[in-house]
Each structure stands twice: as C-alpha cells, then as structure tokens.
Design an enzyme around this catalytic site. Sequence first.
Site, short mmCIF file in Angstrom:
data_model
loop_
_atom_site.label_atom_id
_atom_site.label_comp_id
_atom_site.label_asym_id
_atom_site.label_seq_id
_atom_site.Cartn_x
_atom_site.Cartn_y
_atom_site.Cartn_z
CG HIS A 480 -37.58 -52.51 -21.14
ND1 HIS A 480 -39.13 -52.41 -20.99
CD2 HIS A 480 -37.19 -53.18 -20.24
CE1 HIS A 480 -39.39 -53.10 -20.02
NE2 HIS A 480 -38.19 -53.58 -19.38
CD GLU A 481 -33.69 -54.36 -19.52
OE1 GLU A 481 -33.52 -54.23 -18.32
OE2 GLU A 481 -34.59 -55.15 -20.17
CG HIS A 484 -35.83 -51.47 -15.42
ND1 HIS A 484 -36.89 -51.28 -15.02
CD2 HIS A 484 -35.83 -52.30 -16.44
CE1 HIS A 484 -37.67 -52.42 -15.29
NE2 HIS A 484 -37.21 -52.94 -16.58
ZN LIG Z 1 -37.84 -54.57 -17.41
#
Ligand SMILES: [Zn+2]
Length: 689
Positions: A480-481, A484
Amino acid sequence: MKFSKTQSYSLLAAMVAVASTAAAHRHSAQPFGPEIVRRDARASSAITADFFGTQSLFAGGSLQDPKKIATNFVEQRLTSSEYIVKNAYTSKHNGVTHVYLRQVINGLEVVNGDINVNVDRDGNVISYGDSFYQGPKNQRGSLSIKEWIQQESENLVEQGRQFTFGGRGRRSSTRRQTPIKGPVSKAAISPQKALLSFTDFLHMRIPHPEDMDITTRPSLHGDKDEVVVTNYPFAVDDKVPVAQAYIQTGDGGLELVYDFQVKMKNSDNWFHTQVSAVTGDVMQVVDWVSDATFNVYPMGVNDPLDGDRKMVVDPEHKDASPLGWNRQDQNKNFTTTIGNNVYAGENRRNGNDWQNNPKPEGRLTKKGQLVFDFEIDLEKDPITYVDAAVTNLFYWNNQMHDVFHHYGFDEETGNFQENNFGRGGLGNDAVIANAQDGSGFNNANFATPPDGQHGQMRMYVWDVTEIARDGDLESGIIIHEYAHGISTRLTGGPANSGCLVWGEAGGMGEGWGDFFATMFRLNESHDYKSEFDMGSYSNGGQGIRRFPYSTSMQTNPETFKIMDGQAYWEVHAKGEVWAEMLFEVYQNLRLLLPFTDDWYTNDKTDYANTLVLQLVVDGMKLQPCMPTFIQARDAILQAEWLLTSGKYQCDIWRAFAKRGLGSKARVIGGNLPIGGFRIESFEVPSNCN
Ligand SMILES: [Zn+2]
Ligand SMILES: *[C@@H]1O[C@H](CO)[C@@H](O)[C@H](O)[C@H]1NC(C)=O
Ligand SMILES: *[C@@H]1O[C@H](CO)[C@@H](O)[C@H](O)[C@H]1NC(C)=O
C-alpha cells in the site's frame, strides 16, 4: 527554486489542511496515513488544464524537433554550460518526448550534472529538472589522463616498449563557448595511484608500485576506445577501465575524478567508483552483489497468519535490477539491506539520519551468496525480531520495484533507483524504508518527492494486541505504501508530486495501494467469492477498512454515491470505493482468464492478474493530474483499447457500473477536497448490452 509556483499551490495546501482536520475529527480508528506530500524546489508543477492539456513553460514555436526545442529551452532559460544529449525518446501513448542532458566541462562529463526536459506533442516544454554545476566554488583538478599516459609512455620507451594513445572517444560538445570552466591546477595523483587508494579503501593490500618491476606493476594503457589500468591483480583480466570526469561536491564545488569500473575476480562485486584526482579520496562508490537469499513472507503471502516464511533465492528480476538488490553501504559493509532500489533499516529512535539506521548483516557464504535469515518469535516483542522485519521490508520494497518495472514504472517514468543505468529519469532516489519507525504506532506512511529525490517509507509497530505486532511483516501494508510512490510519480509525470493530494484523486491514491496489496496476495485457488481485508494481521484480526474487498454487495455495499456522505470525505474512505471497483474489474477478467503467479510473464494479456495490473498502471500514465474517478475509469478503458483493442471493454464497464460508475455517472464538485454531489449510474454503453 527553479520552477515558478502556480496559483494552485497555496490554495492546495490550505485545502489539504481543511480536509485532514475534518477527517481527524471523524475517525478514531486510524487507517494508513496521513500521507506526507513533500514539495521541493526541484519540483515541476505542470498542472493540467483539461484531460490531456498541459501548461507550457516554453513554446517551441516553429521548431518541429522536440530535441531541438528542449535544447533551445535549456540554452535560453537554464544554462550556458556545455552538455551532451544522453537520451531522447518519445512515449508512444502520450506523445511526450523526454530529453536527458549531461553537463560537460573541459570536454569531461560531470557525473552528477543532469538536466531532463519533457516536451509535449505540441512542442511545449511542460517540465524539467536541473542538477547542473552552477559556478566556480572550490574547484580542484589535476593533470589530464592524457598527460599521465604520456609520462607512462616515456617510462616504457626507456624500457624499449611503446604504445599509442587515441583518447577515450569522448563525444565533444558542439555547444557554444561556456563561461563555466573546470579546474586545471596541476595537483598530482596518477590513475594508478587513485586505483590503489580505492584498493586501500576496500582494505585490500597490494605491493607499493615503487617496489614492483615496471612491467608488472599497475600501469596505464590507452587505445582508441578506452584507457585501462593493467596489472591490477584483483580485477577480471587484471584490467580496470578508467576515464576522467568531474563530480559536484556536497558544498557546491567541482572536483576532477577518475571514474573506474572494477569487476572483481573471485566474487560478484562490481564496483563503479569515482576517486579524486587531487587527493585520492574515494568520492563515491557503488558496489553490487548479485546473489542473495532472503527468509521472508514471499509473494502471495500477506502476513504471518496467511502463510509461512520461505527462503527465497535470488528473487531479483534481471531487467529491473541488473546488478542485484544488495550493495555496499557507506561503512564499507557488503552485507546489509542496502541496494539500488531500497535502503531498509530500523528506526525505532525516530532519527532523520537514515544512513545510521541499524541494518541486519547478511551472512556471506563461501560461494559469495548473501544470506539474510533471522529468527522470528511472534510471542515476543517486535524488537526481538527486528532483523527479520527489516529483511522482509527490504524484500517487499525490492519486489515492488522489480514487478512494476516490468509493467512500465521504470527509470524514464520516474521510479525509485540510485543508479538509473543511463536509461533516463533521475537517479539518487532509492526508497528509504524505516522498519519499526519511532514516529508512530498503528499506521505507516510514504513521502513521495519528485523524481531524483528519495521516497521515504515509515512502517510502524501496532500495539492493538497484547503482544505488539509489526507492520513490516504484513506485505499488504508495505505494498500500500509503495503504491503511493508509484501512483504519485506516474500521475502527472515523474517531476510532479502534486497530482493526488485530495478529493477523488487523493482517494484513488489510497485505493490503488489497497488494490495492489490485494493483487499480490492472490493465488490460483482464489475465486470470485474470495474476500480480503486490509491490515487485519497488524490490527489484531480486524481489517482497518469499513468492508472487506468482495464481489458481494452484501459484504461490501460501497458504490459511487456513497462518497457524498461525510464518512467518505476523507481520502482513505474514498480509496475503499476505488479499490473495490478495481477489484470488481479484476474479478470480471478472472471469470474469463486464468491466474498466473509469474508476474514477469511476457504474455501479460493472457492472464487476469497481469492484464489488470498493466491496465491500471497504463491508466495512471494516461490520466490527468488530479483525476476524478470518471477520468481514471476512462483512462483504464482507454488503456484497454490500446492494449487489447476493446476485447474487454464491456467487462470493465460492467465492473464499474456494478458499483455505480456506469456510463451515465456524473459528479459535481468531485474534485473538491471534501463533499461533492454524485449521480450514480448502473448502466453500460449500449453496445455492451
Ligand atoms: Zn495510504
Ligand atoms: C559495518 O560498519 C560499521 C561501521 O564501520 C562497523 O562498526 C561494523 O562492524 C561493520 N559490520 C561488519 C560486518 O563489518
Ligand atoms: C492461497 O492463499 C490462501 C490464503 O488466502 C491459502 O490458504 C491457500 O493455501 C493458498 N493456496 C495456494 C494454492 O497457494
């Protein structure tokens, strides 16, 4: 500051503040975030005016050749320095030409002096980056390599031997005269001596040249293609190519260096180093070890409750990481979790000096295999298994780097790498990944500055359960990170980090992360009914989103209009809706196509999971800065046309329409930081009925 700020900058910052304050009041349970969006002086800010429109920094006028437009721009606006054009190529899907320049002074390249310029298909310069050396300050130089060869030649003539020198074939610049001159003082370290200084740096010993016979000691030879130091016993063929160059020093100065490529015998090390021609100091060194084994929760396993750890051997993908994942750190250690793509370390003390973050030491086997194998006892506090945690963090960051490289998040599109191997884009921006970071609990975050600056991932310990758990063991959070970084660099171009900051755009920034996390935990046995939570291992068994990702409207009732509600004003909540829509797209494709666990297949369109990943990545490149859900949907549909000629248009439409983003969906104020009024549509275009 190289870029003029646009009006929207200050407006943006204020609105972000409003949105996040509002969000903070409404949610006690913390989802991942808040996200840090750093802006930097080197950021370009070409905010798009309409779908494929751009703001022009410089118009090419009557010029046709994008390369010419770029160099005119550079010469008129940026610098009078000489340079060479290293690369120039055009992205087919959007017509943007990327032009990369390397600074040249006195006929020598400045190894860290680069300019990149992006020219759109209408001949407008839309963004650029500039790290050229600007002025005098502390210049230090020495004899040219040619003069050293001359000396050597005189020595050898005495011995009855002779050779010729034809230079290193440097492309001389055709640019006009430059006021920037390099240093020409006659300080004196020969290339041979500089190489021995590097040998010292590695703690290896070699007899002093003066103590050796002139025919067997390291000496300098030149032919028309390259100059080499011969008789160097540690290198393959006893030979080391050498060139001269300049390097910009930390204080803005310029220093003459020898640039060596040292392929070591009897090990996999391959050093690329620059050694001062003045002092013999090693200015910069990159070292690669190509073989490594990691004990980690591998691809397909989300966390310790989802599957077991495994010894993974040489997981790197050669196209994406041609020289492996590991390299030497600044302490001359060869065995840490540092490499071209990621610097992973523990940061419990919450320091900013990431270079000093403790890192696990791999074991180097006799065969030169690096082994990262550390104990985990989940019954104990995370601090007891921090080495295993950093290893897992390192592995997953590298996996994301390599897999997405295969899907087009590469050097020229702004990925995270120290060395870009001359493939374009800006280097010096590996991800700094902090395990068990001391700045928080029960969360994680990622800072994405523009291309050329390090991304920073901070992973936290979760104290929800009696025995704390470590987010570093949950790949879904790492993915998820990392996502980004991918979405921020791909949307609006590598140099623009301001395209996904709030509203539906910010929401999708969250959603892509959840979607990718879900994709990389899939295996063949998952089917249309499979359901997935985010963060449930770290969070003590309960997912951190409102609903699991599921094709069931009962399990997950989210549709487009739900975002009008206050509970969905915050970006992570909007992200759930987007991730759910993408999950539906995947599941529709999965009904038609098989799953493969070979994410590196070249037949991406033959498998549901590889096809959807490609379409989503392509969509990021096609969509405008600050996209709405509708624009991002259209970008994915367009990506499908480009890749598979409309074969799956209706399957994709049906997935979006099921969640209210059908063909008649409309929105008023969807790109306001909060609120908006949405008209949802469960219809598909008439040709799909
Ligand atoms: Zn996030
Ligand atoms: C790594 O470098 C540090 C600092 O020089 C040193 O203290 C440590 O012992 C080194 N580790 C190994 C395995 O050499
Ligand atoms: C697929 O993943 C699930 C967990 O989601 C696991 O229980 C199952 O064993 C895996 N199946 C295969 C074939 O790897």
